[in-house]
Enzyme design. Structure first.
Site, PDB file in Angstrom:
ATOM      1  N   ASP A   1       0.855  -1.195   0.000  1.00  0.00           N
ATOM      2  CA  ASP A   1       0.000   0.000   0.000  1.00  0.00           C
ATOM      3  C   ASP A   1       0.885   1.238   0.000  1.00  0.00           C
ATOM      4  OD1 ASP A   1      -2.003   1.610   2.611  1.00  0.00           O
ATOM      5  OD2 ASP A   1      -1.794   2.039   0.463  1.00  0.00           O
TER       6      ASP A   1
ATOM      7  N   ASN B   1      -0.330   4.530  -0.292  1.00  0.00           N
ATOM      8  CA  ASN B   1      -0.961   5.806   0.095  1.00  0.00           C
ATOM      9  C   ASN B   1      -1.703   5.704   1.427  1.00  0.00           C
ATOM     10  OD1 ASN B   1      -3.042   4.164  -0.708  1.00  0.00           O
ATOM     11  ND2 ASN B   1      -4.067   5.697  -1.990  1.00  0.00           N
TER      12      ASN B   1
ATOM     13  N   ASP C   1      -4.085   3.868   2.692  1.00  0.00           N
ATOM     14  CA  ASP C   1      -5.523   3.571   2.860  1.00  0.00           C
ATOM     15  C   ASP C   1      -5.744   2.112   3.257  1.00  0.00           C
ATOM     16  OD1 ASP C   1      -6.538   3.127  -0.678  1.00  0.00           O
ATOM     17  OD2 ASP C   1      -4.982   2.174   0.557  1.00  0.00           O
TER      18      ASP C   1
ATOM     19  N   ASP D   1      -1.762  -1.265  -3.865  1.00  0.00           N
ATOM     20  CA  ASP D   1      -2.068  -0.511  -5.084  1.00  0.00           C
ATOM     21  C   ASP D   1      -0.908  -0.610  -6.084  1.00  0.00           C
ATOM     22  OD1 ASP D   1      -1.730   2.009  -2.687  1.00  0.00           O
ATOM     23  OD2 ASP D   1      -0.118   1.439  -4.079  1.00  0.00           O
TER      24      ASP D   1
ATOM     25  N   ASP E   1      -4.715 -10.521 -15.754  1.00  0.00           N
ATOM     26  CA  ASP E   1      -5.733 -11.526 -15.412  1.00  0.00           C
ATOM     27  C   ASP E   1      -6.987 -11.208 -16.232  1.00  0.00           C
ATOM     28  OD1 ASP E   1      -6.153 -13.199 -12.275  1.00  0.00           O
ATOM     29  OD2 ASP E   1      -7.355 -13.453 -14.094  1.00  0.00           O
TER      30      ASP E   1
ATOM     31  N   ASP F   1      -9.235 -16.482 -16.409  1.00  0.00           N
ATOM     32  CA  ASP F   1     -10.059 -16.932 -15.296  1.00  0.00           C
ATOM     33  C   ASP F   1     -11.148 -17.900 -15.764  1.00  0.00           C
ATOM     34  OD1 ASP F   1     -10.602 -16.327 -12.428  1.00  0.00           O
ATOM     35  OD2 ASP F   1     -12.556 -15.754 -13.207  1.00  0.00           O
TER      36      ASP F   1
ATOM     37  N   GLU G   1      -7.074 -20.932 -16.689  1.00  0.00           N
ATOM     38  CA  GLU G   1      -7.469 -21.584 -15.444  1.00  0.00           C
ATOM     39  C   GLU G   1      -8.562 -22.580 -15.811  1.00  0.00           C
ATOM     40  OE1 GLU G   1     -10.042 -19.710 -12.676  1.00  0.00           O
ATOM     41  OE2 GLU G   1      -9.044 -20.560 -10.943  1.00  0.00           O
TER      42      GLU G   1
ATOM     43  N   HIS H   1      -3.910 -17.197  -5.065  1.00  0.00           N
ATOM     44  CA  HIS H   1      -4.800 -16.393  -4.216  1.00  0.00           C
ATOM     45  C   HIS H   1      -6.065 -17.144  -3.822  1.00  0.00           C
ATOM     46  CE1 HIS H   1      -6.367 -16.172  -8.213  1.00  0.00           C
ATOM     47  NE2 HIS H   1      -7.476 -15.664  -7.757  1.00  0.00           N
ATOM     48  N   ASP H   2      -6.247 -18.345  -4.408  1.00  0.00           N
ATOM     49  CA  ASP H   2      -7.424 -19.162  -4.071  1.00  0.00           C
ATOM     50  C   ASP H   2      -7.061 -20.334  -3.177  1.00  0.00           C
ATOM     51  OD1 ASP H   2      -8.783 -18.969  -7.442  1.00  0.00           O
ATOM     52  OD2 ASP H   2      -9.114 -17.670  -5.700  1.00  0.00           O
TER      53      ASP H   2
HETATM   54  O1  TEU Z   1     -11.404 -19.124  -9.462  1.00  0.00           O
HETATM   55  C1  TEU Z   1     -12.341 -20.090  -9.914  1.00  0.00           C
HETATM   56  C2  TEU Z   1     -12.336 -21.220  -9.021  1.00  0.00           C
HETATM   57  O2  TEU Z   1     -12.450 -22.345  -9.450  1.00  0.00           O
HETATM   58  C3  TEU Z   1     -12.082 -20.961  -7.572  1.00  0.00           C
HETATM   59  O3  TEU Z   1     -12.998 -19.973  -7.130  1.00  0.00           O
HETATM   60  C4  TEU Z   1     -12.354 -22.207  -6.827  1.00  0.00           C
HETATM   61  O4  TEU Z   1     -13.713 -22.520  -7.047  1.00  0.00           O
HETATM   62  C5  TEU Z   1     -12.068 -22.015  -5.357  1.00  0.00           C
HETATM   63  O5  TEU Z   1     -12.045 -20.701  -5.053  1.00  0.00           O
HETATM   64  C6  TEU Z   1     -10.711 -22.652  -5.048  1.00  0.00           C
HETATM   65  O6  TEU Z   1     -10.857 -24.005  -5.127  1.00  0.00           O
HETATM   66  C7  TEU Z   1     -11.338 -17.963 -10.255  1.00  0.00           C
HETATM   67  C8  TEU Z   1     -10.493 -16.956  -9.494  1.00  0.00           C
HETATM   68  O7  TEU Z   1      -9.178 -17.476  -9.322  1.00  0.00           O
HETATM   69  C9  TEU Z   1     -11.173 -16.724  -8.167  1.00  0.00           C
HETATM   70  O8  TEU Z   1     -10.382 -15.872  -7.342  1.00  0.00           O
HETATM   71  C10 TEU Z   1     -12.528 -16.084  -8.426  1.00  0.00           C
HETATM   72  O9  TEU Z   1     -13.218 -15.967  -7.196  1.00  0.00           O
HETATM   73  C11 TEU Z   1     -13.366 -16.942  -9.376  1.00  0.00           C
HETATM   74  O10 TEU Z   1     -12.641 -17.439 -10.501  1.00  0.00           O
HETATM   75  C12 TEU Z   1     -14.488 -16.095  -9.973  1.00  0.00           C
HETATM   76  O11 TEU Z   1     -13.914 -15.132 -10.844  1.00  0.00           O
HETATM   77 CA    CA Z   2      -3.415   2.000  -1.212  1.00  0.00          CA
END
Ligand code: TEU
Ligand code: CA
Length: 553
Positions: A24, A26, A28, A32, A101, A202, A258, A331-332
């Site tokens: 971050d 700034n 908040d 960013d 993405d 995605d 993905e 991130h998932d």
């Molecule tokens: O993820 C799709 C997806 O298959 C994941 O959401 C999965 O269902 C679960 O989160 C992990 O097993 C993509 C993106 O990576 C995710 O961040 C988004 O939430 C989702 O699509 C919708 O855009």
């Molecule tokens: Ca920020």
């Protein structure tokens, strides 16, 4: 053996940034673009070749940017298009490419296309989305959303339902409509003309639905499963090949789809060597090894046997005919060292390095998720109020509400599996909020930031960070790491994951990884040690979480 076509993205190591949690600039409390620009030197030091940037487009952040309201504008909280252009130029100056993405299975319900579409049944944008009448006074079918509840939302204004496989603020685009494809491809070309270097796509395997949108005939849970009618649907390859012709071909882009829940055969089509579709895919099999009574929501740990069986299948299954991605973290997903290794104080560093060796010495393009290079761990949240993720909160509501889990059981599943485990702020140093922000962070910082942070590692030759640097350097210097054939070894060993990489007519590498906290017998001593997470070794055995890379011929 098929001669691999050399491509920059086959030789690259990619670093995934989740901008909201990276840096971050700034105050908040939200990461960013200028925060990213300020840390490009750190990524250049690490040695990565490209950044996969999770969505930075305009969004109401119902799903943290995976709900896009304007594909050609930057999210207010992340900065401006000028900030983006500066970040792109600064990254390129450092030899780092930027992969965007691409989220085009759905938009935000605040996107202009959907705002128009919902106005009336006759609106020219109506067929940009899936609108259906109720059936027997209920939703048009029994599909459930990934984030809990039905996959349909009733819209009173036109007395119809619209489809959303994710949140109700993420209506699915109707790819069967050529006007949707025209608009998406036009937007993609606009970003390519700005100089970006690729796309992560995605849920791209979900863009073609069975036209009838049929019920799941045998729903197992609260709702039916849409996957059989959505994943790898009837026209998905037609649409990807059209995207290839109209956008991708002729440009030197990294493209990674993905594609959860797909077979080796499907992967060979999406990521085939003739490059008529995508460069590579993210498959999910190895991160979904413990399906429980509520899908992925479990506290059960994956076993070495299951992990090895899956990864070896994908290594040998795509050999010579398609290109693999290599990842344990994103991130998932929960943090790799917590999910697959051992995040105790005694073994966290060793096992993080061991996991990195196991993954990065394989054949394919490795992806490092922000913080993985530091050995960052799961968040350990003990209160539901600490969670922010729409999937985690929706699932808690559904599964506890339906009595599938008690609140205590569900909290234990969230601690093991929640996406928020990977979304706590990047740990830069031991100052307040780990140096992520001077404000109040949008999500709690992991309590262990004083021990685990970049400042403590970048100059420490024994740190996880320095070990990742050495792995990346080895991939850049030794062609066997990129192009060598993958050959499994010790496939039944209860503790050791081992394999060879054979560069035909040149040389061979061998990799041995002890997945346990015990010393185990293993006849590894057969060559020159190129890299290890131990300074000293013992003949015919591996030390706890020991990883060794050898040149054996
Ligand atoms: O993820 C799709 C997806 O298959 C994941 O959401 C999965 O269902 C679960 O989160 C992990 O097993 C993509 C993106 O990576 C995710 O961040 C988004 O939430 C989702 O699509 C919708 O855009
Ligand atoms: Ca920020």
């Amino acid at each position: 053996m098929v001669k691999e076509t050399k491509r920059w993205w086959k030789e690259a190591v990619v670093y995934q940034i989740y901008p909201r949690s990276f840096a971050d600039s700034n105050g908040d409390g939200i990461g960013d673009l200028n925060g990213i620009t300020a840390h490009l030197d750190y990524l250049q030091l690490l040695g990565v070749d490209a950044i996969w940037l999770s969505p930075v487009y305009q969004s109401p952040n119902d799903d943290n940017g995976y709900d896009i309201s304007d594909y050609r504008d930057i999210m207010d909280e992340f900065g401006t298009m000028e900030d983006f252009d500066r970040m792109l130029a600064e990254a390129h100056k450092r030899g780092i490419r930027i992969v965007m993405d691409l989220v085009v299975n759905h938009t935000s319900d605040e996107h202009a296309w959907f705002v128009e579409s919902r106005k009336s049944r006759e609106n020219p944008y109506r067929d940009f989305y899936f609108w259906r009448d109720s059936k027997d006074g209920r939703e048009p079918n029994n599909w459930g959303s990934c984030f809990g509840g039905s996959a349909w939302e009733y819209d009173e204004a036109t007395d119809q339902y619209y489809l959303h496989l994710f949140s109700k603020k993420q209506p699915d685009l109707n790819w069967d409509n050529p006007a949707v494809r025209d608009a998406v491809f036009d937007m993609m070309n606009w970003w390519c003309d700005k100089g970006i270097d690729g796309f992560r796509m995605d849920v791209i395997s979900m863009i073609s639905k069975e036209p009838e949108l049929p019920d799941d005939p045998a729903p197992k849970g609260l709702y039916g499963d849409f996957n059989p009618f959505v994943n790898c649907g009837p026209r998905v390859h037609e649409y990807i090949q059209e995207m290839n012709r109209r956008v991708l071909s002729g440009r030197d882009l990294l493209t990674v789809g993905e594609t959860g829940n797909i077979s080796i055969e499907e992967a060979r089509r999406f990521a085939n060597a003739d490059e008529s579709e995508l460069g590579m895919i993210f498959q999910f099999e190895h991160v979904e090894l413990t399906p429980g009574r509520a899908g992925k929501w479990t506290t059960e740990k994956p076993t070495l046997a299951a992990l090895r069986k899956s990864l070896n299948k994908w290594q040998t299954g795509l050999e010579g005919c398609a290109w693999n991605s290599l990842y344990l973290d994103n991130h998932d997903q929960p943090r790799a060292v917590s999910r697959f290794g051992n995040d105790s104080p005694e073994f966290r560093v060793r096992s993080a390095k061991m996991l990195a060796t196991m993954l990065h010495m394989m054949k394919g393009t490795p992806y490092i998720y922000q913080g993985e290079e530091l050995g960052m761990t799961n968040a350990g949240f003990v209160s539901l109020e600490d969670y922010r993720d729409i999937e985690s909160l929706g699932t808690y509501r559904d599964l506890v509400g339906a009595g599938v889990y008690t609140p205590e059981e569900m909290m234990a599943c969230l601690q093991e599996i929640s996406r928020d485990n990977a979304r706590t702020p990047m740990q830069w140093n031991d100052s307040e909020n780990a140096g992520f922000t001077t404000g109040t962070p949008w999500i709690r910082v992991n309590d262990n930031y004083r021990e685990i942070n970049a400042a403590a590692q970048v100059d420490d030759p024994d740190s996880v960070f320095s070990y990742y640097r050495a792995l990346i350097r080895l991939r850049h210097e030794d062609p066997a790491v990129v192009y060598g054939t993958f050959v499994p070894m010790l496939e039944e060993d209860p503790a050791v994951y081992a394999y060879r990489r054979v560069l035909e007519g040149d040389h061979t590498l061998a990799v041995y990884c002890n997945f346990t906290s015990e010393e185990v017998p293993c006849g590894w001593d057969c060559g020159e040690v190129l890299l290890s997470n131990y300074a000293g070794h013992k003949a015919d055995l591996l030390q706890p979480y020991e990883a060794i890379v050898l040149r054996v011929g």
